[in-house]
Scaffold this active site. Structure first.
Site, PDB file in Angstrom:
ATOM      1  N   GLU A  57       0.831  -1.210   0.000  1.00 57.92           N
ATOM      2  CA  GLU A  57       0.000   0.000   0.000  1.00 57.92           C
ATOM      3  C   GLU A  57       0.866   1.261   0.000  1.00 57.92           C
ATOM      4  OE1 GLU A  57      -2.170  -2.969   2.790  1.00 57.92           O
ATOM      5  OE2 GLU A  57      -0.150  -2.612   2.011  1.00 57.92           O
TER       6      GLU A  57
ATOM      7  N   CYS B  43      -0.487   0.615   7.707  1.00 61.07           N
ATOM      8  CA  CYS B  43      -0.808   1.088   6.362  1.00 61.07           C
ATOM      9  C   CYS B  43      -2.108   1.891   6.345  1.00 61.07           C
ATOM     10  CB  CYS B  43      -0.912  -0.090   5.399  1.00 61.07           C
ATOM     11  SG  CYS B  43       0.680  -0.868   5.032  1.00 61.07           S
TER      12      CYS B  43
ATOM     13  N   TRP C  97      16.933 -34.037 -21.235  1.00 52.59           N
ATOM     14  CA  TRP C  97      15.872 -33.571 -20.340  1.00 52.59           C
ATOM     15  C   TRP C  97      14.653 -34.448 -20.516  1.00 52.59           C
ATOM     16  CZ3 TRP C  97      17.227 -30.192 -16.773  1.00 52.59           C
ATOM     17  CH2 TRP C  97      18.277 -29.299 -17.027  1.00 52.59           C
TER      18      TRP C  97
ATOM     19  N   ARG D 120      10.349 -20.408  -9.824  1.00 54.84           N
ATOM     20  CA  ARG D 120      11.335 -20.581  -8.752  1.00 54.84           C
ATOM     21  C   ARG D 120      11.494 -19.349  -7.861  1.00 54.84           C
ATOM     22  NH1 ARG D 120      16.603 -23.994 -10.973  1.00 54.84           N
ATOM     23  NH2 ARG D 120      15.728 -26.097 -10.633  1.00 54.84           N
TER      24      ARG D 120
ATOM     25  N   ASP E  99      22.820 -34.733 -11.287  1.00 54.39           N
ATOM     26  CA  ASP E  99      22.457 -33.626 -12.179  1.00 54.39           C
ATOM     27  C   ASP E  99      23.341 -32.396 -12.011  1.00 54.39           C
ATOM     28  OD1 ASP E  99      20.430 -35.259 -12.998  1.00 54.39           O
ATOM     29  OD2 ASP E  99      18.831 -34.196 -11.935  1.00 54.39           O
TER      30      ASP E  99
ATOM     31  N   GLU F 173      12.298 -30.437  -5.185  1.00 50.33           N
ATOM     32  CA  GLU F 173      12.386 -30.808  -6.601  1.00 50.33           C
ATOM     33  C   GLU F 173      12.930 -32.222  -6.827  1.00 50.33           C
ATOM     34  OE1 GLU F 173      14.350 -27.942  -9.057  1.00 50.33           O
ATOM     35  OE2 GLU F 173      12.590 -26.639  -9.112  1.00 50.33           O
TER      36      GLU F 173
ATOM     37  N   GLY G 296       9.646 -39.459  -1.977  1.00 46.88           N
ATOM     38  CA  GLY G 296       8.969 -40.589  -1.347  1.00 46.88           C
ATOM     39  C   GLY G 296       8.914 -40.444   0.165  1.00 46.88           C
TER      40      GLY G 296
END
Length: 385
Positions: free
Chosen positions: A62, A94, A180, A194, A210, A314, A321
């Protein structure tokens, strides 16, 4: 306010609130532990000021919008995604600034669940003679601020899981090659989202196989890291101290945390700390198969203690799991690519104990499906019994 009881709003009014939501998107991952809020000021049908919440201790949305509007705020309307605050925190209320600026009406989407909010801002504004409207685009803002609402209620962040898999559920080939699985549109979507997270978390196997940077490059995933883009904290879960100090997650100025246990050697911990990363020692958790790993519940709790609202896991399959086995997941983003891998040795997106019988399988509710190029993005909320 329940969606069935919402008042009717015209499309122009909703368009301005949608613009406020777009402003708030920029603050996701940046403003925690404050909520990511957006504000738009409108005079005679034209936008004269916009703003979004700045990092903690700085101006709220605001205030930023009022600064942007200047004298044009007098007699105008404000559209803001969350009820304006009426309490003194690190910054003044505010509502006081809104009243001083001469705003004639305030539209907000949802009430602030925080103890010092929850209708107090609404009341202060009405008592000052300002017309207040509540409920425009409520569902969209509740979704956007899901992490904040959970944090206020539980002091825990909203846990989102994201993975990309083939149609047969594999995240890599039999040799471990994963670049990929999904297409470029999915990569662009991932990098755009992200920056909205406080932290991105992966397992040690993902780091080893990776070697990701875990950075956010929304404009071009192949480009160098843009310092103007919010970079989430990088967290790797490594129960036994196997991550190499030469891994890419230690590159650049982005903060890195390695969540580990007392199973890791002091020599390894020292080497990791020499990279500038933080070693976070957590308790061990017995997974039921005689294997002790980092206690993921403890990790989530630490993220909450540090004021994080939204954290993203990710992968890989072992880490995800374990999250599902312990019912720690609040939201799922599953990307399905139109490929088939097969291969008995190819890793699955989610491992762990899982379901022994179909009636034990985890169902998703509020499912949304969209296309990302040739890929399908399935988003849903796990139903926990």
């Amino acid at each position: 306010m329940g969606s069935s009881n919402l008042p009717k709003f015209d499309s122009i009014s909703s368009d301005f609130m949608t613009m406020a939501i777009e402003q708030a998107f920029v603050s996701l991952g940046v403003s925690s532990p404050n909520p990511a809020v957006g504000a738009v000021i409108v005079s005679h049908g034209s936008i004269v000021g916009v703003g979004n919440t700045q990092p903690v201790g700085s101006a709220h949305a605001e205030i930023m919008a009022l600064r942007d509007a200047g004298n044009k705020a007098q007699g105008s309307e404000m559209y803001v995604t969350l009820e304006p605050c009426a309490h003194h925190g690190k910054t003044p209320p505010c509502v006081d600034a809104i009243i001083r600026a001469g705003i004639k009406s305030v539209h907000y989407a949802v009430r602030d669940p925080y103890d010092h909010g929850n209708g107090s801002g609404h009341s202060v504004l009405e008592n000052a003679g300002i017309t207040v409207h509540e409920g425009e685009c409520e569902k969209d803002v509740l979704d956007q601020l899901g992490g904040y609402f959970k944090y206020v209620e539980t002091r825990l962040p909203l846990v989102t899981v994201k993975y990309a898999a083939s149609l047969d559920g594999k995240i890599a080939s039999g040799s471990g090659d994963s670049r990929w699985v999904s297409g470029r549109e999915t990569l662009l979507w991932a990098h755009k989202n992200r920056p909205t997270y406080d932290a991105i978390i992966v397992g040690s196997n993902t780091v080893a196989l990776d070697n990701p940077q875990l950075s956010a490059r929304p404009n071009n995933p192949e480009a160098p890291i843009d310092s103007s883009v919010h970079q989430p904290i990088r967290i790797a879960v490594d129960s036994r101290g196997t991550v190499s100090p030469m891994a890419k997650i230690f590159n650049g100025d982005q903060k890195t945390i390695i969540a580990t246990t007392n199973l890791s050697s002091k020599q390894w911990c020292d080497a990791i700390e020499n990279t500038g990363a933080e070693i976070l020692l957590l308790p061990l958790y017995e997974d039921g198969n005689g294997i002790s790993r980092v206690d993921l519940k403890a990790l989530v709790e630490v993220c909450g203690q540090r004021g994080m609202h939204n954290i993203l896991f990710e992968g890989g399959g072992v880490l995800l799991g374990s999250l599902f086995d312990r019912q720690l997941v609040d939201k799922v983003h599953a990307v399905l690519a139109p490929i088939l891998i097969g291969a008995r040795t190819a890793p699955s997106a989610i491992s762990g104990h899982g379901a022994m019988y179909m009636n034990e399988a985890i169902s998703l509710k509020q499912v949304q499906i969209q296309t990302l190029g040739d890929d399908l993005l399935v988003t849903g909320i796990p139903e926990w019994n």
